[in-house]
Design a protein around this motif. Structure first.
Motif, PDB file in Angstrom:
ATOM      1  N   THR A   1       0.831  -1.211   0.000  1.00 52.33           N
ATOM      2  CA  THR A   1       0.000   0.000   0.000  1.00 52.33           C
ATOM      3  C   THR A   1       0.861   1.255   0.000  1.00 52.33           C
ATOM      4  O   THR A   1       0.540   2.237  -0.689  1.00 52.33           O
ATOM      5  CB  THR A   1      -0.928  -0.001   1.232  1.00 52.33           C
ATOM      6  N   GLY A   2       1.946   1.253   0.765  1.00 51.42           N
ATOM      7  CA  GLY A   2       2.845   2.403   0.797  1.00 51.42           C
ATOM      8  C   GLY A   2       3.454   2.684  -0.560  1.00 51.42           C
ATOM      9  O   GLY A   2       3.515   3.838  -1.009  1.00 51.42           O
ATOM     10  N   HIS A   3       3.914   1.631  -1.237  1.00 51.75           N
ATOM     11  CA  HIS A   3       4.471   1.807  -2.581  1.00 51.75           C
ATOM     12  C   HIS A   3       3.393   2.279  -3.556  1.00 51.75           C
ATOM     13  O   HIS A   3       3.638   3.144  -4.404  1.00 51.75           O
ATOM     14  CB  HIS A   3       5.087   0.502  -3.072  1.00 51.75           C
ATOM     15  N   ALA A   4       2.180   1.711  -3.439  1.00 57.02           N
ATOM     16  CA  ALA A   4       1.091   2.128  -4.324  1.00 57.02           C
ATOM     17  C   ALA A   4       0.746   3.593  -4.096  1.00 57.02           C
ATOM     18  O   ALA A   4       0.463   4.333  -5.053  1.00 57.02           O
ATOM     19  CB  ALA A   4      -0.141   1.245  -4.082  1.00 57.02           C
ATOM     20  N   ARG A   5       0.785   4.007  -2.838  1.00 56.02           N
ATOM     21  CA  ARG A   5       0.487   5.407  -2.520  1.00 56.02           C
ATOM     22  C   ARG A   5       1.503   6.331  -3.192  1.00 56.02           C
ATOM     23  O   ARG A   5       1.143   7.410  -3.691  1.00 56.02           O
ATOM     24  CB  ARG A   5       0.499   5.599  -1.005  1.00 56.02           C
ATOM     25  N   ALA A   6       2.771   5.923  -3.226  1.00 57.29           N
ATOM     26  CA  ALA A   6       3.800   6.742  -3.874  1.00 57.29           C
ATOM     27  C   ALA A   6       3.528   6.876  -5.369  1.00 57.29           C
ATOM     28  O   ALA A   6       3.673   7.964  -5.951  1.00 57.29           O
ATOM     29  CB  ALA A   6       5.184   6.133  -3.635  1.00 57.29           C
ATOM     30  N   ILE A   7       3.117   5.775  -6.020  1.00 56.75           N
ATOM     31  CA  ILE A   7       2.793   5.815  -7.444  1.00 56.75           C
ATOM     32  C   ILE A   7       1.603   6.742  -7.700  1.00 56.75           C
ATOM     33  O   ILE A   7       1.611   7.562  -8.623  1.00 56.75           O
ATOM     34  CB  ILE A   7       2.473   4.402  -7.965  1.00 56.75           C
ATOM     35  N   ILE A   8       0.587   6.628  -6.873  1.00 59.77           N
ATOM     36  CA  ILE A   8      -0.611   7.457  -7.035  1.00 59.77           C
ATOM     37  C   ILE A   8      -0.281   8.935  -6.848  1.00 59.77           C
ATOM     38  O   ILE A   8      -0.749   9.795  -7.604  1.00 59.77           O
ATOM     39  CB  ILE A   8      -1.703   7.005  -6.052  1.00 59.77           C
ATOM     40  N   ARG A   9       0.543   9.234  -5.849  1.00 60.09           N
ATOM     41  CA  ARG A   9       0.929  10.632  -5.618  1.00 60.09           C
ATOM     42  C   ARG A   9       1.648  11.193  -6.837  1.00 60.09           C
ATOM     43  O   ARG A   9       1.409  12.339  -7.229  1.00 60.09           O
ATOM     44  CB  ARG A   9       1.827  10.725  -4.385  1.00 60.09           C
ATOM     45  N   TYR A  10       2.530  10.397  -7.435  1.00 61.43           N
ATOM     46  CA  TYR A  10       3.257  10.879  -8.598  1.00 61.43           C
ATOM     47  C   TYR A  10       2.310  11.129  -9.772  1.00 61.43           C
ATOM     48  O   TYR A  10       2.357  12.187 -10.416  1.00 61.43           O
ATOM     49  CB  TYR A  10       4.347   9.886  -8.997  1.00 61.43           C
ATOM     50  N   LEU A  11       1.445  10.168 -10.064  1.00 61.94           N
ATOM     51  CA  LEU A  11       0.533  10.316 -11.195  1.00 61.94           C
ATOM     52  C   LEU A  11      -0.421  11.480 -10.993  1.00 61.94           C
ATOM     53  O   LEU A  11      -0.705  12.240 -11.927  1.00 61.94           O
ATOM     54  CB  LEU A  11      -0.244   9.016 -11.406  1.00 61.94           C
TER      55      LEU A  11
END
Length: 330
Positions: free
Chosen positions: A102-112
């Motif tokens: 979830t933490g890694h996914a959150r980083a991807i979402i923040r970037y996009l």
């Protein structure tokens, strides 16, 4: 830092050519500051303006370099970027120390979200496949298509060769490995990784092997290397145990994007037997089985993976043009 202190566009800086991390010819590497995390982004100039965006997400212990060959082969159909997940490649650890899926996914979402890149053609390998599945499930607006290479989705019976990776997630094991393998050379470590991840390690050129050794030597000098590995491995194990709507298979059922699943017959980390289950679970999926490939088919057989994605892209664009679906360009 509060949101009011952030500029309207997150700060971006181009990493110097002299950076220790390898930058292949035609690639660009930049660092992007976001709330709670700094990400290193690798990119290639697209063949022409207006191509749809793509984002590539690597696996445990990998980096954006894992996608260089595939990204080059697809530069005429997508505007590609590959991310270094927090704590990997040239990205520093996340501020909160969260290496969960979830933490890694959150980083991807923040970037996009920050750069308005979505919806993207999202690619994920191994851990990156689990992360990408979660992104596609919780933010379908950000994902145009989903391509998963040996995604780390829960298995009832973990392969024996994958047990050391699972054990790495247990408290104290990373420190034990550091002590017991302290005399191993980078060459020995790389050969071990290639034997585990490739169906045929002989496909790795001497030049690529040397680059891998240099990159590992660089990363072993980072004080957070083993911590990032251990916590991310623990994140995979924890994600496997989640049930209900947060379980990865349940989230796979919710993915709306057309999905390309790629499994290697010689994969020692993700069971080849999981391919039919994945094909049944993702609602709009096609399956590419590669009997001779290992865990990183996009590195072993980039031309085959590129061809399969081109077919997915063509079919998706054709359907989009037929029903007037938004964003069907390329």
């Amino acid at each position: 830092m509060s949101s009011t202190e952030l500029p309207s566009v997150p700060p971006t800086s181009v990493l110097p050519e002299a950076a220790a991390v390898r930058i292949a010819e035609g690639e660009r590497l930049r660092s992007v500051g976001l709330p709670g995390v700094t990400l290193s982004i690798r990119s290639r100039p697209p063949a022409r303006a207006g191509l749809p965006p793509a984002l590539y997400v690597h696996g445990l212990g990998g980096s954006s370099q894992n996608w260089s060959d595939l990204m080059q082969r697809l530069e005429d159909v997508v505007d590609g970027e590959a991310v270094d997940l927090p704590g990997f490649g040239d990205s520093p650890p996340p501020d909160d120390g969260d290496y969960s899926v979830t933490g890694h996914a959150r980083a991807i979402i923040r970037y996009l979200d920050a750069f308005g890149r979505g919806p993207v053609h999202l690619f994920g390998n191994s851990l990156g496949g689990a992360v990408s599945t979660r992104v596609a499930a919780v933010r379908p607006d950000l994902v145009r298509t989903l391509t998963l290479v040996s995604p780390a989705l829960p298995e009832l019976r973990v392969q024996r060769s994958a047990v050391p990776t699972v054990l790495l997630g247990l408290p104290g094991v990373a420190g034990l490995l550091t002590r017991t393998t302290g005399k191993w050379t980078a060459e020995q470590r790389v050969r071990g990784v290639l034997a585990l991840c490739y169906g045929d390690p002989g496909r790795v050129s001497p030049e690529a092997f040397e680059h891998a050794v240099q990159e590992l030597e660089r990363r072993l000098r980072l004080p957070y290397f083993w911590d990032a590995m251990a916590r991310s491995a623990r994140g995979i194990v924890n994600a496997y145990t989640l049930g209900g709507q947060h379980g990865l298979w349940r989230q796979a059922e919710r993915v709306l994007a057309p999905t390309l699943l790629i499994y290697g017959g010689r994969d020692q980390l993700v069971g080849y037997r999981m391919a039919p289950k994945a094909a049944r679970t993702f609602r709009n999926a096609r399956l590419l089985s590669m009997p001779d490939a290992g865990h990183v088919a996009m590195m072993e057989y980039p031309e085959t993976v590129a061809g399969a994605f081109r077919e997915l892209l063509a079919d998706t664009d054709e359907r989009g043009a037929g029903d007037g679906a938004p964003g069907a360009r390329g």
